[in-house]
Design an enzyme around this catalytic site. Structure first.
Site, mmCIF file in Angstrom:
data_model
loop_
_atom_site.group_PDB
_atom_site.id
_atom_site.type_symbol
_atom_site.label_atom_id
_atom_site.label_comp_id
_atom_site.label_asym_id
_atom_site.label_seq_id
_atom_site.Cartn_x
_atom_site.Cartn_y
_atom_site.Cartn_z
ATOM 1 N N ASP A 205 -15.535 -52.217 59.233
ATOM 2 C CA ASP A 205 -14.313 -51.534 58.799
ATOM 3 C C ASP A 205 -14.413 -50.024 59.044
ATOM 4 O O ASP A 205 -15.511 -49.478 59.299
ATOM 5 C CB ASP A 205 -14.075 -51.833 57.308
ATOM 6 C CG ASP A 205 -12.597 -51.850 56.950
ATOM 7 O OD1 ASP A 205 -11.795 -51.269 57.686
ATOM 8 O OD2 ASP A 205 -12.273 -52.443 55.901
ATOM 9 N N ASP B 113 -3.566 -54.983 57.034
ATOM 10 C CA ASP B 113 -3.745 -55.298 55.616
ATOM 11 C C ASP B 113 -2.472 -55.907 55.038
ATOM 12 O O ASP B 113 -2.490 -56.454 53.931
ATOM 13 C CB ASP B 113 -4.100 -54.030 54.822
ATOM 14 C CG ASP B 113 -5.597 -53.742 54.850
ATOM 15 O OD1 ASP B 113 -6.341 -54.528 55.457
ATOM 16 O OD2 ASP B 113 -6.015 -52.723 54.269
HETATM 17 C C1 GLA Z 1 -9.759 -52.288 54.330
HETATM 18 C C2 GLA Z 1 -9.648 -53.626 55.031
HETATM 19 C C3 GLA Z 1 -9.476 -54.719 54.015
HETATM 20 C C4 GLA Z 1 -10.655 -54.713 53.067
HETATM 21 C C5 GLA Z 1 -10.806 -53.345 52.423
HETATM 22 C C6 GLA Z 1 -12.104 -53.256 51.633
HETATM 23 O O1 GLA Z 1 -8.556 -51.957 53.713
HETATM 24 O O2 GLA Z 1 -8.595 -53.618 55.958
HETATM 25 O O3 GLA Z 1 -9.346 -55.967 54.648
HETATM 26 O O4 GLA Z 1 -11.812 -55.049 53.792
HETATM 27 O O5 GLA Z 1 -10.824 -52.306 53.381
HETATM 28 O O6 GLA Z 1 -12.274 -52.046 51.016
#
Ligand code: GLA
Length: 741
Positions: free
Chosen positions: A484, A554
């Site tokens: 990420d 997301d």
């Molecule tokens: C980002 C990712 C999510 C999750 C969060 C965790 O927003 O896109 O899918 O993994 O971080 O903090």
């Protein structure tokens, strides 16, 4: 990324023809590269594409043709520079050139801009020599007086005809100089007045909005100044003719830049209505200090052409990504059905809670269990812990092993979330190494999600990140890393190196990111990676070569997803597009959707489940188990097949897509009704991509077709007569397959 085996390289022969025939999936794939010395014309052929350029009498490399394949016997006359239009537009601006230095009276976007230590900033590149090799051409250019050399590199893919272009800049002067702009190259399209640009815009939780706009005189710049790819634009474009094109017909030129740092693609219509598309690292705030004797290699810029409309162009691009870009190409592994803990538990992960979720996920037919954020350091919220990559002893008193063993005993493999380039100021790492983040001395350090960006360009940061990730993978049986990246850059300073080298950060950061992924893949070949940046903020052909899938957004609302997925698949294959089924109503917009609808939306890509299974009813488990089994029966078609957009979610109340498997034996269609009005039935669905004469049997996966629908019929019937489905109400969905007999 070799397309095929080598033929002998020949330098400057009288008339050179190198050609090779390759057979792929029973299709004839053909590439040839020719240099005609009598006219100084170069020609590349591959797939259904011909690309031609020549050296004109000014020594400029001039584009002659890019489009539909032309007969092999077709000859081209020598390139001729444009005539002067007026004293205001020197011919250098109106001659379509493959690569220009900024110098002379150039006003259009240059490919290369350099400042020399003596203050000279004039750079005029002229052709020197060529090297033609199997399906590649290297063209050497040099400044008119200084020892600055640029090799233009071309490679044509025999199957798709997609060209890979890049440039290698070499400093053979006696002193360093500073590169201020370095594109991979310029694509030139012929004079035209009705060009239309397709591109995507976005933001967090709202990525992949497809935009279309007419191209007029002047310049449109698609870019990221954020340090990484970003969601605001994506380094991809398509250009067609607004007046004659549709999904499946008409000329389309497209391109994609393989670069995950700040990038720029400029689309410029010049004084005589020629179109130029130039792409590379973003020139804003850019510098690369190139010492004497050193080379600078630009990223790759891929370009292709299709005369089958934007649908045909995206199918060609998908196939190319599967065949040549993705890890394990041309046979990248099918994506397993995964479960991810994020929306269920957020940061509150612990051994017992994750085990309970894993047990429930396994009953659904899930193949991979992924523990998301919260397992390391003092990570209780997003305020602390990033940078401290030890297993949190309160949450996992016995380390990760008991959970991983449990997941394996449930016949799933185990994946884990990391965010290696980031640090919370509240972490041991930052307390020990405050100088490791991007910063300007004595200036503020702007936080995003309470975190700062580690300067991955620094060798010590590179080594630290590589070392802890390697250790994590060596000590634990981990099959999957979700990598990420939850903010963009601020104050992009690198005070530890001499001032003239500080802007190298833009390039060195991205190169080190690629290097770490490449080294981890080499040492741990069975580990798969996902590129995530708070959703779809780091998706491009550069990272795609090193990661097996991407997190699309997301935003997991299944209706919003139809739009996001539509935009995404213009550029990228649905096989890498991760799509989770999450809880309803969604956190995104409080919309309530049936579980079946949510599954069908996610089944258009690579299926995952991200719901809190502790809240599910036995009926939910039954529906989900059935849908996971359905998905497995169509997964190869969805992930590897040819995608046809039958009704766009951007254009009306319906959305319909169809995927046809590579062997043509299965077609799967998803139909969504957003809202029915005035008692209108769902429009008839006319399928595409079937064999007219073959017989196909219908099998509804969920939902109903109209009662007069035959159980089997010819491909011609399904395509021309079509099929009626029974969808009424709000947010209804169904899916059916056709199987060739
Ligand atoms: C980002 C990712 C999510 C999750 C969060 C965790 O927003 O896109 O899918 O993994 O971080 O903090």
């Amino acid at each position: 990324m070799q397309f095929f085996s080598s033929l002998k390289s020949i330098r400057n022969s009288a008339v050179l023809v190198s050609a090779l025939l390759v057979f792929i999936s029973s299709q004839k794939a053909f590439a040839s590269v020719q240099f005609h010395q009598d006219t100084n014309v170069f020609r590349l052929d591959g797939g259904d594409i011909t690309y031609v350029f020549g050296i004109n009498d000014q020594g400029q490399v001039q584009t002659i043709y890019w489009g539909k394949h032309l007969p092999a016997a077709q000859q081209f006359t020598a390139a001729q520079p444009a005539a002067a239009v007026a004293s205001f537009d020197a011919p250098v601006n109106t001659t379509p050139q493959e690569y220009t230095g900024w110098g002379g009276a150039l006003y259009v976007e240059p490919d290369l801009k350099v400042t020399f230590p003596d203050g000279n900033r004039d750079l005029v590149l002229k052709y020197v020599s060529n090297k033609v090799d199997e399906n590649e051409i290297d063209l050497l250019m040099k400044d008119i007086s200084r020892e600055v050399y640029v090799t233009l590199q071309y490679q044509v893919d025999p199957k798709s005809g997609i060209l890979r272009r890049s440039a290698n800049i070499e400093n053979r002067t006696k002193q360093p100089f500073t590169i201020e702009q370095a594109a991979a190259g310029t694509w030139n399209l012929p004079r035209g007045t009705d060009y239309r640009l397709h591109y995507v815009t976005g933001r967090w939780a709202g990525e992949w909005n497809l935009q279309q706009q007419p191209i007029h005189g002047g310049k449109t710049v698609l870019e990221s100044r954020r340090g990484t790819t970003g969601a605001q634009n994506n380094p991809w474009f398509m250009i067609d003719h607004a007046s004659t094109n549709d999904q499946d017909q008409g000329d389309v030129w497209f391109g994609a830049l393989a670069w995950s740092g700040s990038w720029e693609i400029s689309i410029e219509q010049n004084a005589v209505q020629d179109l130029r598309v130039t792409g590379g690292p973003n020139s804003f705030d850019f510098a690369y200090y190139l010492k004497n004797g050193e080379h600078f290699q630009t990223p790759n810029f891929y370009g292709g052409y299709s005369d089958h409309g934007v649908g045909g162009a995206s199918r060609l691009l998908h196939r190319f990504e599967i065949d040549t870009i993705l890890p394990h190409a041309p046979t990248p592994k099918l994506r397993p059905v995964l479960y991810n803990s994020w929306e269920a538990t957020t940061f509150n992960v612990d051994e017992a809670g994750q085990m309970a979720l894993a047990e429930k996920a396994a009953t659904l037919g899930v193949e991979r269990f992924v523990m998301d954020d919260g397992w390391f350091g003092q990570r209780k919220t997003d305020h602390a812990g990033l940078g401290d990559w030890y297993v949190n002893p309160q949450k996992f008193p016995h380390g990760l092993k008991p959970l991983i063993d449990k997941v394996h005993s449930l016949k799933m493999d185990f994946g884990i979330w990391v965010e290696p380039e980031m640090v919370n100021p509240d972490s041991d790492l930052y307390r020990k190494h405050p100088d490791w983040v991007l910063n300007f001395t004595g200036r503020p350090r702007t936080e995003g999600r309470n975190q700062l960006v580690l300067n991955l360009a620094r060798p010590d940061v590179h080594d630290y990140v590589l070392q802890w990730l390697d250790k994590l993978l060596t000590e634990n049986e981990i099959s999957f890393i979700k990598w990420d990246y939850n903010r963009n850059w601020a104050e992009p300073g690198w005070p530890a190196v001499p001032v003239e080298q500080q802007k190298n950060v833009y390039v060195d950061f991205t190169r080190n990111y690629y290097d770490i992924l490449a080294q981890l893949r080499k040492k741990h070949p069975n580990v798969e990676f996902e590129s995530c940046s708070g959703g779809g903020g780091r998706v491009d052909l550069g990272v795609m070569a090193l990661t097996d899938e991407v997190w699309t957004s997301d935003n997991t609302d299944a209706y919003d997803r139809l739009l996001l997925q539509d935009g995404f698949t213009y550029a990228y294959t649905p096989g890498v597009m991760m799509a989770w089924v999450t809880d309803s109503p969604t956190w995104v917009n409080q919309r309530t959707l049936s579980l079946e609808y949510r599954f069908l939306s996610s089944m258009q890509g690579s299926l995952g489940i991200g719901a809190n299974l502790n809240h599910w009813t036995p009926e939910d488990f039954a529906t989900a188990t059935k849908m996971v089994a359905n998905y497995k029966s169509i997964r190869e078609t969805v992930q590897r097949g040819s995608l046809y957009r039958l009704m766009s979610p951007r254009e009306g109340e319906q959305s319909v897509t169809e995927s046809v498997s590579q062997d043509g034996k299965q077609a799967v269609t998803f139909a969504f009704l957003h809202s029915s009005t005035q008692n209108y039935p769902f429009p008839r669905i006319n399928l595409r991509g079937l064999d007219e004469n073959a017989t196909y049997t219908l099998n509804p996966l969920t939902g109903k077709v109209s009662s007069d629908t035959p159980a089997s019929a010819s491909g011609a019937y399904w395509m021309h007569r079509g099929i009626d489905v029974e969808l009424r109400g709000d947010f209804q969905a169904m899916a059916f397959t056709l199987t060739r007999q």
